[in-house]
Design a protein around this motif. Structure first.
Motif, PDB file in Angstrom:
ATOM      1  N   GLN A   1     -13.356 -16.938 -30.210  1.00 29.34           N
ATOM      2  CA  GLN A   1     -13.483 -17.769 -31.286  1.00 29.34           C
ATOM      3  C   GLN A   1     -13.352 -16.980 -32.630  1.00 29.34           C
ATOM      4  N   ARG A   2     -14.225 -15.834 -32.453  1.00 31.08           N
ATOM      5  CA  ARG A   2     -14.376 -14.929 -33.407  1.00 31.08           C
ATOM      6  C   ARG A   2     -13.221 -14.391 -34.070  1.00 31.08           C
ATOM      7  N   PHE A   3     -12.343 -14.012 -33.295  1.00 26.77           N
ATOM      8  CA  PHE A   3     -11.059 -13.119 -33.676  1.00 26.77           C
ATOM      9  C   PHE A   3      -9.874 -14.006 -33.940  1.00 26.77           C
ATOM     10  N   GLY A   4      -9.840 -15.085 -33.172  1.00 28.70           N
ATOM     11  CA  GLY A   4      -8.694 -15.926 -33.025  1.00 28.70           C
ATOM     12  C   GLY A   4      -7.393 -15.523 -32.348  1.00 28.70           C
ATOM     13  N   ALA A   5      -7.919 -14.682 -31.466  1.00 26.91           N
ATOM     14  CA  ALA A   5      -6.928 -14.165 -30.503  1.00 26.91           C
ATOM     15  C   ALA A   5      -6.931 -14.611 -29.146  1.00 26.91           C
ATOM     16  N   ARG A   6      -5.894 -14.142 -28.294  1.00 27.07           N
ATOM     17  CA  ARG A   6      -5.810 -14.304 -26.801  1.00 27.07           C
ATOM     18  C   ARG A   6      -6.641 -13.257 -26.384  1.00 27.07           C
ATOM     19  N   VAL A   7      -7.464 -13.506 -25.099  1.00 24.58           N
ATOM     20  CA  VAL A   7      -8.645 -12.982 -24.662  1.00 24.58           C
ATOM     21  C   VAL A   7      -8.527 -12.702 -23.300  1.00 24.58           C
ATOM     22  N   GLY A   8      -8.538 -11.370 -22.730  1.00 24.58           N
ATOM     23  CA  GLY A   8      -8.636 -11.053 -21.314  1.00 24.58           C
ATOM     24  C   GLY A   8      -9.492 -10.195 -20.947  1.00 24.58           C
ATOM     25  N   LEU A   9      -9.515  -9.426 -19.687  1.00 25.31           N
ATOM     26  CA  LEU A   9     -10.366  -8.538 -18.998  1.00 25.31           C
ATOM     27  C   LEU A   9      -9.775  -7.304 -18.575  1.00 25.31           C
ATOM     28  N   SER A  10     -10.097  -6.305 -18.870  1.00 24.34           N
ATOM     29  CA  SER A  10      -9.797  -4.809 -18.422  1.00 24.34           C
ATOM     30  C   SER A  10     -11.087  -4.724 -17.536  1.00 24.34           C
ATOM     31  N   ASP A  11     -10.923  -4.617 -16.167  1.00 14.84           N
ATOM     32  CA  ASP A  11     -12.147  -4.367 -15.377  1.00 14.84           C
ATOM     33  C   ASP A  11     -12.394  -3.247 -14.526  1.00 14.84           C
ATOM     34  N   HIS A  12     -13.320  -2.641 -14.515  1.00 15.31           N
ATOM     35  CA  HIS A  12     -13.591  -1.375 -13.874  1.00 15.31           C
ATOM     36  C   HIS A  12     -14.810  -1.556 -12.744  1.00 15.31           C
ATOM     37  N   THR A  13     -15.101  -2.827 -12.483  1.00 14.83           N
ATOM     38  CA  THR A  13     -16.096  -2.822 -11.421  1.00 14.83           C
ATOM     39  C   THR A  13     -15.460  -2.984 -10.135  1.00 14.83           C
TER      40      THR A  13
END
Length: 343
Positions: A199-211
């Motif tokens: 919502q804040r940046f108006g971009a597609r969002v994902g996750l880069s995960d290191h858990t």
């Protein structure tokens, strides 16, 4: 590549990183296993140690004092992890022949120029490079989709990176929520940032995960992540500088399946009632034989399953009214059965 593949639904990326262990055959087998595990893409890193840091042993560039790479100098670490440039074309061919999208994270202008010769379809900006505005600008100028990890950024840094891409004429930006710890623990994830970033940046969002494991990616998908990136290794027992927080093939395949199911479960916003479910609800039925002109009472009318009869909201409306026909026990009731005059 199918240019729509990156934008359609959930996009899962296997990060090769340093898990090639400076062995081309191992790198090839790893990419083949990535495809078998169900990823959509394999991502590599294109750099030399000299493009990342200095070969100096002082308080800034000397051995790391803690963490997974304790005792390593940055220069030694990056020299160990670098993917030889002469391997890129071979690995790209292996990836594409196995149905994978092959792309990379460059760390210098010369790396971008090299990747342009391979016509990589996507660029990645690693978390530490989010402040390298000249590099981001140069990458953006190539007008290819850009994925930006945000593990070492605050809100101002993220906005500056986006503005830089936009200024270069590139609006095809995906932001990855990232925790730059190796490995990270679940309490560090702060996944509620994902819908806020969208919502804040108006971009597609994902996750880069290191858990470790795949609980965090599943939760991320549930919160709106459409890109998932995880490190991939054939076997953690092979060792290497990134092995400790990388997923093995069976683990990765399980994650892919779980994330796909989580994404499918999101569906769409709907309050639609299917006919099947409508008929499984309660409705008004005669629970005793009712004669013509007999009064409907609490004794002979009840709300029961299934839903073929009159809606229960009419229950109190019909009590005291008379039946216009003989009704057998188990018959559904309708408004046509009622004499409007109460007894």
């Amino acid at each position: 590549m199918n240019k729509d593949a990156f934008r359609q639904g959930l996009f899962i990326v296997a990060e090769l990183s340093a898990n090639h262990n400076n062995n081309l055959d191992l790198a090839i087998k790893t990419i083949e296993a990535v495809a078998h595990a169900g990823a959509h893409a394999v991502k590599v890193q294109t750099f030399t140690a000299d493009s990342l840091t200095l070969d100096v042993n002082n308080e800034y560039f000397g051995p790391r004092k803690d963490g997974l790479w304790q005792g390593w100098r940055l220069y030694e670490l990056y020299r160990q992890g670098a993917l030889p440039s002469e391997w890129h074309s071979t690995l790209q061919k292996v990836a594409t022949s196995n149905g994978l999208i092959f792309f990379s994270a460059p760390f210098a202008r010369k790396d971008v120029d090299f990747l342009e010769t391979l016509e990589v379809p996507i660029y990645k900006v690693a978390s530490p490079e989010i402040t390298d505005i000249p590099l981001i600008s140069y990458i953006a100028s190539k007008r290819r989709p850009i994925i930006i990890s945000t593990g070492m950024a605050d809100e101002e840094d993220i906005q500056l990176a986006i503005d830089t891409c936009n200024k270069a004429g590139n609006n095809d930006i995906t932001l990855l929520k990232c925790t730059s710890e190796y490995p990270a623990t679940p309490d560090m994830a702060n996944l509620l940032t994902i819908p806020d970033m969208k919502q804040r940046f108006g971009a597609r969002v994902g996750l880069s995960d290191h858990t470790m494991g795949y609980i965090i990616p599943i939760a991320a998908v549930a919160l709106g992540a459409t890109v998932i990136e995880k490190h991939f290794i054939l076997d953690r027992n092979l060792g290497g500088i990134d092995s400790a927080f990388s997923m093995e093939p069976t683990e990765f395949a399980s994650m892919v399946q779980a994330c796909k199911e989580a994404y499918l479960a999101l569906g769409s916003i709907t309050y639609e009632l299917t006919e099947r479910n409508r008929l499984r609800r309660r409705s008004l039925f005669a629970v005793e034989d009712i004669k013509t002109d007999e009064v409907f009472t609490e004794r002979n009318v009840q709300s029961v399953r299934p839903g073929h009869g009159l809606h229960p909201k009419y229950y109190y409306d019909i009590l005291g009214k008379r039946s216009v026909r003989d009704i057998d026990k188990g018959d559904k009731l309708s408004m046509k059965d009622l004499n409007d005059v109460k007894s």
